[in-house]
Design an enzyme around this catalytic site. Structure first.
Site, PDB file in Angstrom:
ATOM      1  N   HIS A 105       0.850  -1.192   0.000  1.00 36.50           N
ATOM      2  CA  HIS A 105       0.000   0.000   0.000  1.00 36.50           C
ATOM      3  C   HIS A 105       0.887   1.244   0.000  1.00 36.50           C
ATOM      4  O   HIS A 105       1.918   1.256   0.673  1.00 36.50           O
ATOM      5  CB  HIS A 105      -0.893   0.044   1.241  1.00 36.50           C
ATOM      6  CG  HIS A 105      -1.676  -1.218   1.448  1.00 36.50           C
ATOM      7  ND1 HIS A 105      -2.633  -1.652   0.565  1.00 36.50           N
ATOM      8  CD2 HIS A 105      -1.613  -2.163   2.413  1.00 36.50           C
ATOM      9  CE1 HIS A 105      -3.140  -2.795   1.000  1.00 36.50           C
ATOM     10  NE2 HIS A 105      -2.526  -3.131   2.111  1.00 36.50           N
ATOM     11  N   HIS A 181       3.647  -7.409   1.656  1.00 40.96           N
ATOM     12  CA  HIS A 181       3.053  -8.302   2.660  1.00 40.96           C
ATOM     13  C   HIS A 181       1.977  -9.188   2.065  1.00 40.96           C
ATOM     14  O   HIS A 181       1.401  -8.884   1.028  1.00 40.96           O
ATOM     15  CB  HIS A 181       2.457  -7.492   3.805  1.00 40.96           C
ATOM     16  CG  HIS A 181       1.333  -6.592   3.381  1.00 40.96           C
ATOM     17  ND1 HIS A 181       1.546  -5.392   2.752  1.00 40.96           N
ATOM     18  CD2 HIS A 181      -0.016  -6.717   3.467  1.00 40.96           C
ATOM     19  CE1 HIS A 181       0.389  -4.817   2.483  1.00 40.96           C
ATOM     20  NE2 HIS A 181      -0.586  -5.607   2.894  1.00 40.96           N
ATOM     21  N   ARG A 201      -1.115  -4.923  -6.320  1.00 39.09           N
ATOM     22  CA  ARG A 201      -0.755  -6.346  -6.297  1.00 39.09           C
ATOM     23  C   ARG A 201       0.511  -6.604  -7.111  1.00 39.09           C
ATOM     24  O   ARG A 201       0.591  -6.209  -8.267  1.00 39.09           O
ATOM     25  CB  ARG A 201      -1.878  -7.190  -6.927  1.00 39.09           C
ATOM     26  CG  ARG A 201      -3.068  -7.375  -6.067  1.00 39.09           C
ATOM     27  CD  ARG A 201      -3.992  -8.476  -6.654  1.00 39.09           C
ATOM     28  NE  ARG A 201      -5.309  -8.255  -6.116  1.00 39.09           N
ATOM     29  CZ  ARG A 201      -6.344  -7.792  -6.813  1.00 39.09           C
ATOM     30  NH1 ARG A 201      -6.226  -7.543  -8.101  1.00 39.09           N
ATOM     31  NH2 ARG A 201      -7.492  -7.610  -6.219  1.00 39.09           N
TER      32      ARG A 201
HETATM   33 ZN   LIG Z   1      -2.672  -5.063   2.974  1.00 36.38          ZN
END
Ligand SMILES: [Zn+2]
Length: 330
Positions: A105, A181, A201
């Site tokens: 993010h 992550h 992604r």
């Molecule tokens: Zn996340």
């Protein structure tokens, strides 16, 4: 303005289909699950335009968090009222039967990667249930370069480049913006995050989405633009014990967007704080929040918002109880 005084509020969970999800929320949450399909996320407090949490208890039942943020702003937010127009945290449970995509993010320092009105997203997990196959990947192994990471995407070895944890119930894992992550393998976590929905992604384990028959899109360039290759602050946290009685109070996370403690006790103890909102999440056992001569029953999986106007309340465990308490730093 709303004439009804606020009181401890419970919200209806918003269930989300995810291809990597499971059916474990049927044990954790009191509300019934949608009848079929994998459910990966239960959004338990969400002030997002497309997903508004609704009050589930008392005279304000049916009101959305967004309506309360307008009609009872000061009562709800107290000393934080002038800083936030919408509730700044998004709270979820995740049921990851399969691995989520490997993702990252952006932070507030990457405004060019954020759609208008969005903030960056720092998040954190508290493990609720885990099995033998459960894994959490949090951060790149030290020394991993952008070139190494590109190569691992090409040959499908990205997991080898990530710091791997075998999660146990109660573990806290911190994922600051910019940290690569993922998690999965039959693990249930509680997630606290900035109120943002921006995810890039990197890799999706060659999953095919049963709903579309297609792989899900990747956003590799945007992901690389916000990865913190020198980042060392994420991963498993060491709890900091603050008090041992009447409740054991350990701080797990303390960052600019949120602060989170884990509480464990069986004698009554204080929760909430004067003039600021707090959130309670029951992760074990049960009990009651006592406020204004009314008792609010709290069971495992329940999430309660204590409005600023409620101030400090008493929590009376019915048995030994495990709670998370979340604050928004002022
Ligand atoms: Zn996340």
């Amino acid at each position: 303005m709303l004439q009804i005084p606020l009181y401890p509020l419970r919200f209806e969970p918003i269930f989300q289909y995810r291809l990597w999800g499971g059916r474990r929320f049927s044990n954790l949450l009191s509300e019934p699950l949608p009848s079929d399909g994998p459910i990966g996320e239960a959004w338990v407090l969400s002030d997002r335009d497309d997903h508004q949490s609704r009050v589930a208890n008392g005279r304000l039942k049916g009101k959305t968090i967004g309506e309360l943020m307008v009609q009872a702003h000061e009562q709800l937010m107290g000393k934080l009222a002038s800083r936030f127009r919408r509730f700044p945290l998004l709270l979820k449970f995740l049921d990851a039967r399969e691995m989520l995509s490997v993702q990252v993010h952006p932070g507030d320092s990457h405004p060019n990667l954020l759609p208008a009105g969005e903030t960056g997203k720092t998040e954190a997990w508290v493990v609720i249930e885990a099995g033998k196959e459960s894994r959490i990947y949090a951060g790149l192994k030290p020394g991993t370069t952008a070139g190494d990471l590109h190569e691992s995407l090409t040959n499908g070895t990205i997991a080898d480049r990530l710091v791997t944890l075998v999660p146990r119930p109660g573990d806290g894992v911190f994922i600051p913006a910019g940290t690569v992550h993922t998690l999965g393998g039959d693990v249930v976590v509680f997630e606290v995050q900035q109120n943002s929905d921006v995810t890039f992604r990197l890799f999706d384990w060659n999953h095919i989405d049963a709903k579309t028959g297609q792989p899900r899109p990747l956003q590799i360039d945007q992901a690389f633009a916000c990865i913190d290759f020198a980042g060392r602050s994420g991963g498993l946290v060491a709890p900091e014990v603050e008090t041992a009685g009447p409740v054991e109070r350990e701080k797990l996370f303390d960052c600019a967007p949120f602060r989170l403690w884990r509480l464990h006790g069986k004698a009554p103890f204080p929760v909430g704080a004067e003039n600021e909102p707090r959130v309670l999440v029951c992760i074990d056992g049960s009990g009651n929040i006592e406020y204004d001569d009314i008792s609010y029953a709290v069971g495992k999986g329940d999430v309660w918002l204590l409005p600023a106007a409620a101030g400090a309340c008493t929590f009376r465990p019915g048995e030994t109880v495990g709670l998370l308490e979340i604050a928004i730093p002022g």
